[in-house]
Design a protein around this motif. Sequence first.
Motif, PDB file in Angstrom:
ATOM      1  N   GLY A 130      34.553  26.485  46.744  1.00 24.01           N
ATOM      2  CA  GLY A 130      33.510  27.385  47.202  1.00 24.01           C
ATOM      3  C   GLY A 130      34.013  28.627  47.909  1.00 24.01           C
ATOM      4  N   ASN A 131      35.330  28.773  48.044  1.00 22.40           N
ATOM      5  CA  ASN A 131      35.882  29.912  48.780  1.00 22.40           C
ATOM      6  C   ASN A 131      36.636  30.809  47.795  1.00 22.40           C
ATOM      7  OD1 ASN A 131      37.721  31.570  50.358  1.00 22.40           O
ATOM      8  ND2 ASN A 131      37.200  30.286  52.107  1.00 22.40           N
ATOM      9  N   SER A 132      35.992  31.879  47.352  1.00 30.11           N
ATOM     10  CA  SER A 132      36.614  32.756  46.360  1.00 30.11           C
ATOM     11  C   SER A 132      37.844  33.459  46.913  1.00 30.11           C
ATOM     12  CB  SER A 132      35.611  33.785  45.848  1.00 30.11           C
ATOM     13  OG  SER A 132      35.143  34.612  46.900  1.00 30.11           O
ATOM     14  N   ASP A 133      37.882  33.695  48.227  1.00 30.26           N
ATOM     15  CA  ASP A 133      39.059  34.337  48.814  1.00 30.26           C
ATOM     16  C   ASP A 133      40.275  33.433  48.749  1.00 30.26           C
ATOM     17  OD1 ASP A 133      37.818  36.754  49.455  1.00 30.26           O
ATOM     18  OD2 ASP A 133      37.049  35.960  51.335  1.00 30.26           O
ATOM     19  N   TYR A 134      40.061  32.120  48.846  1.00 28.55           N
ATOM     20  CA  TYR A 134      41.189  31.194  48.673  1.00 28.55           C
ATOM     21  C   TYR A 134      41.712  31.274  47.240  1.00 28.55           C
ATOM     22  CZ  TYR A 134      43.972  27.026  48.093  1.00 28.55           C
ATOM     23  OH  TYR A 134      45.006  26.176  47.776  1.00 28.55           O
ATOM     24  N   LEU A 135      40.815  31.300  46.278  1.00 31.53           N
ATOM     25  CA  LEU A 135      41.235  31.402  44.881  1.00 31.53           C
ATOM     26  C   LEU A 135      42.020  32.688  44.655  1.00 31.53           C
ATOM     27  CD1 LEU A 135      37.907  30.280  43.145  1.00 31.53           C
ATOM     28  CD2 LEU A 135      39.704  28.877  44.182  1.00 31.53           C
TER      29      LEU A 135
END
Length: 235
Positions: A97-102
């Motif tokens: 759910g965390n696009s910044d992690y991706l």
Amino acid sequence: MTARRALVVRGGWHGHRPVEATEIFIPFLERNGFEVRVEESNEVYADDDAMAATDLIVQSVTMSEISSEAFRGLRSAVERGVGLAGWHGGIADSYRGNSDYLHLIGGQFATHPSKHPDQCAGDESDNFLCYTVDLTDLGRSHEIMAGLEDFTLRTEQYWVLHDDLIDVLATTTHPVQPYHPWHRSITSPAVWTRRWGEGRIFVATPGHSLDVLRDINVRTIIQRGMLWASRTESE
């Protein structure tokens, strides 16, 4: 000489055996001069003092969630030079759910194709395929892969969505099968590195089970990848 410090963060989906999997590599880190701290929660990333004292993060947290404070701490630590390393879903399928992690990792698990439906038994072995990990030209010249050759595994074959800022050391190709809906073979990164700020990131997609992690090729790649990622005194 001051010992380097490794932070092992583990948790998430239990099917990847995060405790047992990380225990395989902790003795290696200790033999290579690391003081190892183990945390069962990623909230440690929000601890500025802990992050400042860390040279390498080894993460094994499949799926799960991460707070905004913890993610900011993780990203800031990597940008300042802390290494980040992991394998399989523990790094390439974390915090969906965390696009910044991706964005930070540069590659994200999409699926692991299955066997023919007639061969499926309804358990995890449905996704165990025999496939080859192929070294790239870059991989053959990289210290992580030195002396290794293409090798074969029977386990989950990760299909990874990725960007072009990763340095791919090995790939795997998903063939076209009549029982799958895609129409062209797909080549996915299987081992990659990434520079982010002052930090280094290492990812290996094999590692679903303990026997795969003990495979001589997989174990060697992960061990070398952790050392490569770690901040060193010269950096």
